[in-house]
Design a protein around this motif. Structure first.
Motif, mmCIF file in Angstrom:
data_model
loop_
_atom_site.group_PDB
_atom_site.id
_atom_site.type_symbol
_atom_site.label_atom_id
_atom_site.label_comp_id
_atom_site.label_asym_id
_atom_site.label_seq_id
_atom_site.Cartn_x
_atom_site.Cartn_y
_atom_site.Cartn_z
ATOM 1 N N SER A 1 69.128 39.406 65.713
ATOM 2 C CA SER A 1 68.397 38.185 65.404
ATOM 3 C C SER A 1 67.835 37.542 66.671
ATOM 4 N N LEU A 2 68.608 37.565 67.748
ATOM 5 C CA LEU A 2 68.142 37.003 69.017
ATOM 6 C C LEU A 2 66.935 37.770 69.552
ATOM 7 N N ILE A 3 66.972 39.088 69.438
ATOM 8 C CA ILE A 3 65.823 39.892 69.879
ATOM 9 C C ILE A 3 64.588 39.556 69.056
ATOM 10 N N ILE A 4 64.753 39.417 67.760
ATOM 11 C CA ILE A 4 63.623 39.066 66.893
ATOM 12 C C ILE A 4 63.070 37.695 67.267
ATOM 13 N N GLU A 5 63.953 36.729 67.460
ATOM 14 C CA GLU A 5 63.501 35.372 67.784
ATOM 15 C C GLU A 5 62.843 35.305 69.163
ATOM 16 N N LEU A 6 63.386 36.025 70.144
ATOM 17 C CA LEU A 6 62.767 36.017 71.476
ATOM 18 C C LEU A 6 61.427 36.737 71.484
ATOM 19 N N SER A 7 61.289 37.763 70.662
ATOM 20 C CA SER A 7 60.002 38.447 70.604
ATOM 21 C C SER A 7 58.935 37.573 69.949
ATOM 22 N N GLN A 8 59.351 36.587 69.170
ATOM 23 C CA GLN A 8 58.380 35.679 68.557
ATOM 24 C C GLN A 8 57.766 34.723 69.570
ATOM 25 N N PRO B 1 73.154 50.853 65.059
ATOM 26 C CA PRO B 1 72.738 49.454 65.183
ATOM 27 C C PRO B 1 71.942 49.168 66.454
ATOM 28 N N VAL B 2 72.240 49.858 67.542
ATOM 29 C CA VAL B 2 71.473 49.661 68.779
ATOM 30 C C VAL B 2 70.041 50.159 68.597
ATOM 31 N N ILE B 3 69.874 51.246 67.873
ATOM 32 C CA ILE B 3 68.536 51.751 67.568
ATOM 33 C C ILE B 3 67.771 50.724 66.743
ATOM 34 N N PHE C 1 66.078 48.100 69.000
ATOM 35 C CA PHE C 1 64.830 48.519 69.618
ATOM 36 C C PHE C 1 63.698 48.636 68.600
ATOM 37 N N LEU C 2 64.007 49.080 67.412
ATOM 38 C CA LEU C 2 62.973 49.162 66.374
ATOM 39 C C LEU C 2 62.473 47.776 65.975
ATOM 40 N N ALA C 3 63.370 46.815 65.865
ATOM 41 C CA ALA C 3 62.953 45.449 65.526
ATOM 42 C C ALA C 3 62.064 44.863 66.614
ATOM 43 N N PHE C 4 62.427 45.094 67.849
ATOM 44 C CA PHE C 4 61.630 44.586 68.966
ATOM 45 C C PHE C 4 60.261 45.266 69.003
ATOM 46 N N PHE C 5 60.226 46.578 68.790
ATOM 47 C CA PHE C 5 58.984 47.336 68.835
ATOM 48 C C PHE C 5 58.049 46.937 67.704
ATOM 49 N N PHE C 6 58.570 46.863 66.492
ATOM 50 C CA PHE C 6 57.707 46.590 65.335
ATOM 51 C C PHE C 6 57.245 45.149 65.270
ATOM 52 N N THR C 7 57.839 44.266 66.036
ATOM 53 C CA THR C 7 57.327 42.903 66.119
ATOM 54 C C THR C 7 55.933 42.898 66.724
ATOM 55 N N PHE C 8 55.696 43.782 67.669
ATOM 56 C CA PHE C 8 54.409 43.827 68.348
ATOM 57 C C PHE C 8 53.417 44.752 67.667
#
Length: 131
Positions: A58-65, A117-119, A122-129
């Protein structure tokens, strides 16, 4: 295009804004995550590990926003996603007691999906962009 790549819109005060329908949607969004992590990988059978992984995702998703237009980074989303991971893991524990025998859950064979879960991070961070 003349646009800045960094567009911070932060809400850092927990429960400072109205907790509307989106708060409960964020809880329901992470219930499957909390359910599937211990189901897929025995190393995530501990509640603390599943919840910390959910909060990290969730933190990765929010920071990528911070780097996307028209999105807001909200601490309430991280809290709601953590609650969803807790509920999902508790549901797994409840249902696994009915459907699975403990000898299969705690076997000593190597866990092939320990890094799943670690994968997801990275997928959540990548697909945000990408999306």
């Amino acid at each position: 295009m003349g646009e800045s790549i960094f567009h911070p819109s932060l809400q850092l005060i927990p429960f400072g804004a109205d907790l509307g329908f989106s708060f409960f949607l964020n809880i329901f969004l992470f219930i499957p995550f909390g359910f599937l992590c211990p189901m897929i990988s025995r190393s995530y059978a501990r509640l603390s590990r599943t919840v910390l992984t959910g909060i990290g995702l969730s933190l990765i998703i929010e920071l990528s926003q911070l780097f996307t237009l028209y999105r807001a980074t909200d601490i309430n989303d991280i809290i709601a996603n953590g609650l969803g991971a807790i509920l999902g893991c508790l549901c797994y524990r409840l249902l696994s007691g009915f459907f699975f025998q403990k000898k299969y859950l705690l076997s000593q064979s190597p866990d092939p999906l320990i890094h799943f879960p670690v994968i997801l991070f990275f997928l959540a961070f990548f697909f945000t962009f990408v999306s």
